[in-house]
Design an enzyme around this catalytic site. Sequence first.
Site, mmCIF file in Angstrom:
data_model
loop_
_atom_site.group_PDB
_atom_site.id
_atom_site.type_symbol
_atom_site.label_atom_id
_atom_site.label_comp_id
_atom_site.label_asym_id
_atom_site.label_seq_id
_atom_site.Cartn_x
_atom_site.Cartn_y
_atom_site.Cartn_z
ATOM 1 N N LYS A 30 37.793 34.879 39.323
ATOM 2 C CA LYS A 30 38.281 34.127 38.276
ATOM 3 C C LYS A 30 39.467 33.156 38.532
ATOM 4 O O LYS A 30 39.386 31.735 38.752
ATOM 5 C CB LYS A 30 39.245 34.783 37.592
ATOM 6 C CG LYS A 30 38.265 35.748 36.544
ATOM 7 C CD LYS A 30 39.078 36.533 35.546
ATOM 8 C CE LYS A 30 39.854 37.646 35.726
ATOM 9 N NZ LYS A 30 38.957 38.698 37.103
ATOM 10 N N ARG A 77 47.028 43.604 48.762
ATOM 11 C CA ARG A 77 47.019 43.804 47.440
ATOM 12 C C ARG A 77 46.790 45.445 47.400
ATOM 13 O O ARG A 77 46.161 46.083 47.288
ATOM 14 C CB ARG A 77 46.396 43.182 46.516
ATOM 15 C CG ARG A 77 46.754 42.266 45.404
ATOM 16 C CD ARG A 77 45.622 41.219 44.813
ATOM 17 N NE ARG A 77 45.221 42.047 43.007
ATOM 18 C CZ ARG A 77 44.929 41.505 42.005
ATOM 19 N NH1 ARG A 77 44.767 40.526 42.497
ATOM 20 N NH2 ARG A 77 44.220 42.272 41.643
ATOM 21 N N ARG A 94 39.255 42.101 50.325
ATOM 22 C CA ARG A 94 40.056 40.762 49.574
ATOM 23 C C ARG A 94 41.812 42.084 50.018
ATOM 24 O O ARG A 94 42.840 41.412 50.795
ATOM 25 C CB ARG A 94 40.885 40.608 48.415
ATOM 26 C CG ARG A 94 42.362 40.250 47.727
ATOM 27 C CD ARG A 94 42.204 39.554 46.553
ATOM 28 N NE ARG A 94 41.837 40.969 45.430
ATOM 29 C CZ ARG A 94 41.855 40.297 43.992
ATOM 30 N NH1 ARG A 94 41.245 39.107 43.848
ATOM 31 N NH2 ARG A 94 41.664 40.906 43.297
ATOM 32 N N ARG A 128 39.918 49.572 37.125
ATOM 33 C CA ARG A 128 40.068 48.893 36.523
ATOM 34 C C ARG A 128 38.276 47.930 36.088
ATOM 35 O O ARG A 128 38.722 47.837 35.019
ATOM 36 C CB ARG A 128 40.295 47.768 37.796
ATOM 37 C CG ARG A 128 41.691 47.376 38.229
ATOM 38 C CD ARG A 128 42.842 47.030 38.680
ATOM 39 N NE ARG A 128 42.452 45.971 39.872
ATOM 40 C CZ ARG A 128 41.975 45.407 40.470
ATOM 41 N NH1 ARG A 128 42.173 46.606 41.838
ATOM 42 N NH2 ARG A 128 41.392 44.100 40.937
ATOM 43 N N ARG A 159 42.624 40.504 27.002
ATOM 44 C CA ARG A 159 41.923 41.183 27.892
ATOM 45 C C ARG A 159 41.662 42.324 26.736
ATOM 46 O O ARG A 159 40.960 43.450 26.673
ATOM 47 C CB ARG A 159 42.472 42.097 29.311
ATOM 48 C CG ARG A 159 42.336 41.345 30.253
ATOM 49 C CD ARG A 159 42.682 41.738 31.769
ATOM 50 N NE ARG A 159 43.017 41.067 32.139
ATOM 51 C CZ ARG A 159 43.131 41.323 33.391
ATOM 52 N NH1 ARG A 159 42.690 42.271 34.294
ATOM 53 N NH2 ARG A 159 43.338 39.966 34.868
HETATM 54 P P1 ADP Z 1 42.026 41.876 38.359
HETATM 55 O O1 ADP Z 1 40.932 40.612 37.618
HETATM 56 O O2 ADP Z 1 41.233 41.572 39.314
HETATM 57 O O3 ADP Z 1 42.034 43.351 38.023
HETATM 58 P P2 ADP Z 1 44.253 40.639 37.842
HETATM 59 O O4 ADP Z 1 45.543 39.708 38.842
HETATM 60 O O5 ADP Z 1 43.814 39.439 36.989
HETATM 61 O O6 ADP Z 1 43.209 40.987 38.600
HETATM 62 O O7 ADP Z 1 45.132 41.658 37.276
HETATM 63 C C1 ADP Z 1 46.279 42.503 37.806
HETATM 64 C C2 ADP Z 1 46.849 43.478 36.661
HETATM 65 O O8 ADP Z 1 47.910 42.725 36.118
HETATM 66 C C3 ADP Z 1 45.895 44.418 35.905
HETATM 67 O O9 ADP Z 1 44.968 45.250 36.595
HETATM 68 C C4 ADP Z 1 46.781 44.595 35.658
HETATM 69 O O10 ADP Z 1 47.366 45.674 35.280
HETATM 70 C C5 ADP Z 1 47.715 43.365 34.707
HETATM 71 N N1 ADP Z 1 47.187 42.029 34.523
HETATM 72 C C6 ADP Z 1 46.744 41.373 34.017
HETATM 73 N N2 ADP Z 1 46.596 40.406 33.091
HETATM 74 C C7 ADP Z 1 46.124 41.021 32.410
HETATM 75 C C8 ADP Z 1 46.493 41.075 30.424
HETATM 76 N N3 ADP Z 1 46.070 40.382 30.506
HETATM 77 N N4 ADP Z 1 46.978 42.878 29.602
HETATM 78 C C9 ADP Z 1 47.030 43.356 30.326
HETATM 79 N N5 ADP Z 1 47.164 43.793 31.666
HETATM 80 C C10 ADP Z 1 47.094 42.482 32.468
#
Ligand code: ADP
Length: 191
Positions: A13, A133, A127, A144, A88
């Site tokens: 993404k 990370r 990654r 996740r 989400r």
């Molecule tokens: P990925 O899609 O690989 O899980 P992201 O960088 O999009 O990685 O998100 C990392 C973390 O940030 C998520 O696991 C969550 O803890 C938090 N996060 C990101 N976006 C949201 C959201 N819209 N609602 C709640 N938590 C979020």
Amino acid sequence: MRLIMMGPPGAGKGTQATFIAEHFGIPAVSTGDIFRANVSRGTALGVKAKEYMDAGEYVPDEVTNEMVRNRIQEPDADKGFLLDGYPRTLAQVEELDTMIKSTGHALDAVVVLTVDQDEVVERLLQRALIDGRTDDTGDVIRRRQELYGEETAPLIEVYRDRGLLIEVDGMGQVEDVTQRIFDALDVVPQS
Ligand code: ADP
């Protein structure tokens, strides 16, 4: 253009969001990136978010919603934005509807990247070796993915019902995926 980019963790993404945002001249707003920036600066928001992120849990809706609301009110988002990693949850969908409605605009499209789960775990572990990370470890990745399936995947149907959904094959070369997304988005009328 007001766009959403969806897909399971590791679908690519963030990578695609950057290219698409540039193509349309709009900011890419990644909630994960904003949280990580706050964690590294040690802000109050970062302190709050870190415990959830490290466990692979979602940050509470109120916290995330307020952060997105503030971000898309900034002047660079006047002409549109691409949301990466938001919404989400169903509660976030509703909140986003309110935010966009209050600007007199509408959502134009929701792009979903479809990927092979096993290959994605491999990508995420790779990654972790490159950018370290802290949430790219086996157990946290699984959590996740599980949360994505339970809380976020159902949103696909919500947007499909609204006629906004564009499903794109996220497997293969990065530039091929980008081209597929452009081909699909270039025919979307902009509100
Ligand atoms: P990925 O899609 O690989 O899980 P992201 O960088 O999009 O990685 O998100 C990392 C973390 O940030 C998520 O696991 C969550 O803890 C938090 N996060 C990101 N976006 C949201 C959201 N819209 N609602 C709640 N938590 C979020």
